[in-house]
Structures are given as C-alpha cells and as structure tokens.
Design a protein around this motif. Structure first.
Motif, PDB file in Angstrom:
ATOM      1  N   ARG A  27      -2.846   3.401  -7.716  1.00 18.30           N
ATOM      2  CA  ARG A  27      -3.236   2.905  -6.407  1.00 18.30           C
ATOM      3  C   ARG A  27      -4.393   3.753  -5.873  1.00 18.30           C
ATOM      4  O   ARG A  27      -4.198   4.686  -5.107  1.00 18.30           O
ATOM      5  CB  ARG A  27      -2.040   2.919  -5.453  1.00 18.30           C
ATOM      6  N   GLU A  84      -4.191  -0.476  -1.478  1.00 23.60           N
ATOM      7  CA  GLU A  84      -3.196  -0.507  -2.559  1.00 23.60           C
ATOM      8  C   GLU A  84      -2.027   0.427  -2.247  1.00 23.60           C
ATOM      9  O   GLU A  84      -0.869   0.090  -2.521  1.00 23.60           O
ATOM     10  CB  GLU A  84      -3.845  -0.118  -3.892  1.00 23.60           C
ATOM     11  N   TYR A 112       2.010  -0.611  -1.554  1.00 30.36           N
ATOM     12  CA  TYR A 112       3.155   0.032  -2.194  1.00 30.36           C
ATOM     13  C   TYR A 112       4.196   0.463  -1.149  1.00 30.36           C
ATOM     14  O   TYR A 112       5.382   0.225  -1.304  1.00 30.36           O
ATOM     15  CB  TYR A 112       2.722   1.247  -3.019  1.00 30.36           C
ATOM     16  N   ASP A 157       5.125  -5.160  -5.244  1.00 29.01           N
ATOM     17  CA  ASP A 157       5.460  -4.229  -4.168  1.00 29.01           C
ATOM     18  C   ASP A 157       6.483  -4.814  -3.211  1.00 29.01           C
ATOM     19  O   ASP A 157       6.218  -5.802  -2.523  1.00 29.01           O
ATOM     20  CB  ASP A 157       4.199  -3.830  -3.394  1.00 29.01           C
TER      21      ASP A 157
END
Length: 181
Positions: A91, A96, A100, A109
């Motif tokens: 990530r 990103e 998560y 996710d």
C-alpha cells in the motif's frame, strides 16, 4: 465496563498524537522512548478508529487523521505491507492505506481498524536506532471485544523528519507461520 464514545475516541487520538510529537524539538534524533511512544500511540489510534466506527461517527476521518499522524506519505515513500493484504499486497499511497484500515477502494479490504479492538499490546524483539532512523520488530496483539488476542508480527521503520516529528516509513506485518499438521 468502559465503553468508548466518539468524543473519547477523538480525545484518545489527540492525546496519542501529542505523545508522538512530545520532545520532537530535540536535535538528537530518535530515541527508544520516542519509538515506544509512537508505537503505543499508533495502537491507541487503531482502537480509536474502531470506537468511532462503533459509535456511528466519522471513522474515515479518524482513519485519515491516524494515517496523517503516523505515516510519512506526505514526505516521501512509505513501504506498507499490511497483514491481511494478498491481492494488492503493498500500500504505497495514502488512499491504499486508508482502504486497508477502513475498507473502500480495494476489493479485499474489509476495514482492519474498524473491527473494533479494545487494546493493542506490544512485545518488542528489538529496536535499532541510527541517527534519524529506527527499526523496531516484534509482535503486537490486538484485543478483540470478545476478549481474545490476535497475534501479529510487525516491523516498523521510523524516520524523524525535518520538523522533528517521528513517522512510519516502513510497516510490514504478517500472521505467524503455522505449519501444516
């Protein structure tokens, strides 16, 4: 039993942020105490994000503040390999990382930080400090609302930035190896 509210979760994140930045005007670089304070505050931030989510608050804003506080995405490259990421393993961007922690843009996710957890306990294997860089490795344990612990292995690379703040530039975590029986 204490039940965190959105307000107490936001307060906890603010206190955690202050702990990370405490003493950062010292020119001597990172110390074991600064690294420990950052890790402790990071764990408290994860708990706070889950509490905000549970209380129906703006958990995405809490997660954004967490990432801004603890990760150096605004200052350069961050190497982030989350525990429960396999399709998009790394990530490298703020968005990103946000996906998560709270779910969103990446299909796999589910929102790690909104579980929620009640505490994070650290067992540090060791810390290596060289000037403005530190590496810490060990296990951290996420306490669930049911009272069980989830053991995860971690490595944090931490940099003291020009403004004196300490932020994560490398974060790798994984579940312990479990041999097939």
């Amino acid at each position: 039993m204490f039940k965190p509210t959105v307000l107490t979760a936001a307060l906890a994140l603010a206190v955690s942020t202050a702990a990370v930045h405490a003493g950062t005007d010292a020119p001597s670089g990172l110390t074991e105490e600064k690294v420990t304070a950052l890790k402790t505050a990071w764990g408290e931030g994860i708990v706070s994000i889950g509490a905000v989510h549970t209380e129906g608050g703006d958990y995405r804003a809490a997660a954004r503040a967490h990432i801004e506080t603890f990760y150096a995405y605004d200052d350069g490259v961050v190497l982030f390999k989350p525990t429960l990421a396999s399709e998009d393993q790394f990530r490298g961007t703020f968005e990103e990382a946000l996906s998560y922690f709270v779910g969103g843009d990446i299909a796999e996710d589910g929102g790690f930080a909104i579980a929620p957890y009640t505490a994070v306990r650290w067992e540090n294997e060791g810390t290596v400090i060289s000037g403005d860089m530190a590496m810490a490795m060990g296990n951290y344990y996420f306490m669930t609302t049911e009272g069980s612990e989830i053991k995860v292995e971690y490595t944090f690379g931490i940099a003291q930035l020009d403004d004196g703040s300490a932020k994560i530039v490398l974060h790798h975590s994984s579940l312990p190896f479990a041999p097939a029986s």
